[in-house]
Design an enzyme around this catalytic site. Structure first.
Site, PDB file in Angstrom:
ATOM      1  N   LYS A 250      -9.591   1.754  10.609  1.00 21.32           N
ATOM      2  CA  LYS A 250      -9.304   2.855  11.534  1.00 21.32           C
ATOM      3  C   LYS A 250      -9.875   4.150  10.981  1.00 21.32           C
ATOM      4  O   LYS A 250     -10.545   4.899  11.674  1.00 21.32           O
ATOM      5  CB  LYS A 250      -7.786   2.951  11.735  1.00 21.32           C
ATOM      6  CG  LYS A 250      -7.368   4.037  12.704  1.00 21.32           C
ATOM      7  CD  LYS A 250      -5.856   4.081  12.852  1.00 21.32           C
ATOM      8  CE  LYS A 250      -5.444   5.306  13.644  1.00 21.32           C
ATOM      9  NZ  LYS A 250      -3.995   5.478  13.696  1.00 21.32           N
TER      10      LYS A 250
ATOM     11  N   GLU B 191     -10.722   0.078  -0.607  1.00 18.74           N
ATOM     12  CA  GLU B 191     -10.899  -1.379  -0.726  1.00 18.74           C
ATOM     13  C   GLU B 191     -11.915  -1.875   0.300  1.00 18.74           C
ATOM     14  O   GLU B 191     -12.821  -2.657  -0.015  1.00 18.74           O
ATOM     15  CB  GLU B 191      -9.561  -2.099  -0.486  1.00 18.74           C
ATOM     16  CG  GLU B 191      -8.506  -1.883  -1.561  1.00 18.74           C
ATOM     17  CD  GLU B 191      -7.605  -0.685  -1.273  1.00 18.74           C
ATOM     18  OE1 GLU B 191      -8.063   0.266  -0.591  1.00 18.74           O
ATOM     19  OE2 GLU B 191      -6.465  -0.702  -1.751  1.00 18.74           O
TER      20      GLU B 191
ATOM     21  N   ARG C 225      -0.774  -0.699  11.670  1.00 21.05           N
ATOM     22  CA  ARG C 225      -0.044  -1.973  11.687  1.00 21.05           C
ATOM     23  C   ARG C 225       0.304  -2.428  13.102  1.00 21.05           C
ATOM     24  O   ARG C 225       0.920  -3.474  13.285  1.00 21.05           O
ATOM     25  CB  ARG C 225       1.209  -1.878  10.806  1.00 21.05           C
ATOM     26  CG  ARG C 225       2.141  -0.735  11.128  1.00 21.05           C
ATOM     27  CD  ARG C 225       3.177  -0.518  10.047  1.00 21.05           C
ATOM     28  NE  ARG C 225       3.940   0.716  10.242  1.00 21.05           N
ATOM     29  CZ  ARG C 225       3.550   1.896   9.807  1.00 21.05           C
ATOM     30  NH1 ARG C 225       2.392   2.028   9.183  1.00 21.05           N
ATOM     31  NH2 ARG C 225       4.304   2.969  10.016  1.00 21.05           N
TER      32      ARG C 225
ATOM     33  N   GLU D 229       6.474  -1.143   6.073  1.00 17.09           N
ATOM     34  CA  GLU D 229       5.693   0.099   6.131  1.00 17.09           C
ATOM     35  C   GLU D 229       6.246   1.008   7.239  1.00 17.09           C
ATOM     36  O   GLU D 229       6.149   2.223   7.171  1.00 17.09           O
ATOM     37  CB  GLU D 229       4.199  -0.190   6.351  1.00 17.09           C
ATOM     38  CG  GLU D 229       3.300   0.986   5.952  1.00 17.09           C
ATOM     39  CD  GLU D 229       1.805   0.689   6.024  1.00 17.09           C
ATOM     40  OE1 GLU D 229       1.277   0.563   7.140  1.00 17.09           O
ATOM     41  OE2 GLU D 229       1.165   0.605   4.964  1.00 17.09           O
TER      42      GLU D 229
END
Ligand code: F6P
Length: 571
Positions: free
Chosen positions: A229, A235, A290, A375
């Site tokens: 996003k 990573e 998420r 989260e």
């Protein structure tokens, strides 16, 4: 204070289940904070003091009066609350509490696209992405869905060609968190329907993740989807750079346009990375990471299983949205499940919740739910920024049944803590081996029954005597063999695992998380807690890379020691 002492008196009737209540330090954990919250909690507390609870039979959920009515169905799912640890009176109080918290209005606000994320001033309008898309965003969502269809159709039919005219046989989704867990879980869950290119997922910055994936692939037949996003997640960018380098071992820069797609709300950065503008699919501010599998982040699902399945997934989620938005709080699956868990966490002191899918294909569901739930609700300040004085999110964990039965189920049955369980149960398998599915279902039902009913010491003793064990030995062993029972669990069943039912299941959990955030008065849609680690890693990385000019001067001793060890090992 008073509430908790009284609560403990009641709970002590079942000491093995609720030991944590005996700990006095817990007494203010659930103390109410803002006014409405306070009043509602007080009412529930006082009601609770009046309830005499001996065992689960006194807390049978009956949605109506008989046990059969403890089952509710919607959107292809049936929820069995007959082994939940709650009764109608407590549920009524929880519903009152929810009304005090304005839950009905909040549900409409979420589904209507209001700015529910108050620290980032954004909507959390993932429901707008389902099928059919919500009016406010219909044009952009429909355009993106057409693009997903076009890309997935071309890849699946072999029309999309790679370097040297090769057919694309393998896709690697490079992303992390919400840009990985959702599409990864769904693609595994729908593996029965997977008849397109093979889809692989790489998330970890540990180089072995990408390396082991690339080992069996060839650049000219591989397409990479960079899912991010923000297009700034370390990573993902590190893996994307390595993957691009790998592609370039067999092709030129110009060929990359047929081998890299990006999904991002940061168009500029994706193009700057070298992704062809036509190959950048959008993401929007109003969709949280998420909650993004319903957007173009779900592209790998469409590629693996076909657009029809992807569409069915969105339709299943929409059916759950409709149920959530249009049913009263008392007949609303995500609301009831959310309140039930509030009861377990805040009143019965549950520290963790286990999710046990009795389906090999759903084995990644607990991993996916860990991000969705923790989260979202792993927060300690209220929406107003005040420290909450009640407990919020519990730890979510689990794995596929029957695997867990031969490892951690021992703790579920005889551990000192009572851990509520969600059993996820597709009744019919895609396998032809029906007898094995019967084994699977029998095990699920047996686990649920064993957790609820347990086994008394006297029955254990009798069984031992019947088996010819001496009196003395039977008495000694019976205490070890007995199980306390009274351990709450919910069965969430579906006819068969398919895209529609799966969409409904995931949307159900999303909404349950939202319900709890309203009850706890926290923002489910930000994740500031993950930032600190990210911030701290940059100067440490500079030190590890021996660029001391950029490293912070005040590196603490522990970090400095391990940095030195790393440098020694790698020099
Ligand atoms: O670090 C947490 C997080 O921000 C998640 O919320 C998100 O799903 C993940 O990182 C990946 O973010 P992005 O899609 O921007 O790379």
């Amino acid at each position: 204070m008073a509430f908790f002492s009284n609560l403990c008196v009641i709970m002590n009737l079942r000491p093995s289940n609720l030991i944590i209540c005996e700990n006095d330090t817990m007494t203010d954990v659930n103390a109410p904070q803002h006014a409405a919250h306070s009043l509602a909690l007080q009412q529930l507390y006082s009601h609770y003091q009046a309830v005499k609870i001996n065992d689960i039979n006194d807390l049978k959920f009956s949605h109506g009066s008989v046990e059969e009515n403890a089952r509710l169905s919607a959107a292809g799912l049936t929820i069995d609350l007959s082994r939940a640890f709650i009764n109608q009176e407590i549920l009524d109080e929880l519903i009152l509490f929810a009304e005090t918290m304005g839950l009905s209005d909040q549900i409409q606000a979420l589904i209507g696209g209001a700015e529910v994320n108050n620290t980032e001033q954004r909507a959390a309008h993932h429901t707008a992405l389902r099928c059919p898309p919500a009016k406010q965003h219909r044009a952009e969502v429909t355009a993106t869905q057409h693009k997903i269809k076009g890309i997935s159709d071309r890849l699946r039919s072999g029309q999309w060609r790679g370097h040297g005219g090769s057919v694309i046989t393998d896709i690697i989704n490079i992303g992390i968190g919400g840009s990985d867990l959702g599409p990864r879980m769904i693609t595994h869950a729908l593996s029965h329907f997977a008849d397109g290119p093979n889809v692989h997922f790489v998330a970890n910055v540990d180089p072995r993740d990408l390396e082991t994936t690339l080992q069996v692939l060839a650049p000219s037949t591989t397409l990479i989807i960079i899912s991010s996003k923000s297009f700034s997640t370390t990573e993902t960018l590190e893996n994307a750079l390595s993957a691009r380098k790998w592609l370039l071992t067999e092709m030129n820069q110009d060929d990359l346009s047929n081998h890299i797609i990006a999904v991002s709300s940061n168009n500029e950065k994706a193009i700057e990375f070298g992704v062809n503008a036509e190959n950048v699919l959008p993401m929007w501010d109003w969709v949280g990471g998420r909650y993004s599998l319903w957007s173009a982040i779900g592209l790998p699902i469409a590629i693996a299983t076909g657009y029809q399945n992807y569409n069915d997934l969105l339709a299943g989620a929409h059916a759950m949205d409709e149920h959530f938005a249009n049913n009263s709080l008392t007949n609303n699956i995500p609301v009831l499940l959310g309140l039930l868990e509030i009861w377990y966490i805040n009143y019965c002191s549950a520290n963790s919740i286990a999710v046990l899918p009795y389906s090999h294909e759903l084995r990644l569901l607990p991993d996916y739910l860990q991000q969705l739930v923790m989260e979202s609700n792993g927060k300690q300040v209220s929406k107003d920024g005040e420290p909450v004085k009640h407990r919020t999110c519990a730890t979510i964990w689990g794995s596929a049944g029957t695997i867990g039965q031969h490892s951690f189920h021992q703790l579920l049955h005889q551990g000192t803590e009572s851990i509520p369980v969600d059993f996820i149960l597709p009744l019919k398998s895609h396998s032809h081996e029906k007898h094995k599915q019967a084994h699977l279902v029998a095990n699920c039902l047996a686990q649920s029954k064993a957790l609820t009913e347990g086994k008394s010491i006297s029955i254990a003793e009798q069984e031992l005597l019947n088996a010819g064990v001496s009196n003395e030995e039977a008495q000694r062993l019976a205490k070890h063999k007995a199980s306390p029972g009274n351990r709450a669990n919910t069965i969430i069943a579906m006819d068969q695992l398919n895209a529609k039912n799966l969409g409904a299941l995931v949307a159900m959990y999303e909404h349950k998380v939202f319900v709890q955030s309203i009850m706890w008065n926290i923002n489910a849609f930000d994740q500031w807690g993950v930032e600190l680690g990210k911030q701290l890693s940059t100067p440490i990385l500079n030190t590890l890379q021996n660029d001391n000019s950029k490293a912070t001067a005040d590196t603490d001793k522990t970090t400095a020691f391990w940095c030195e060890q790393f440098i020694n090992q790698n020099s």
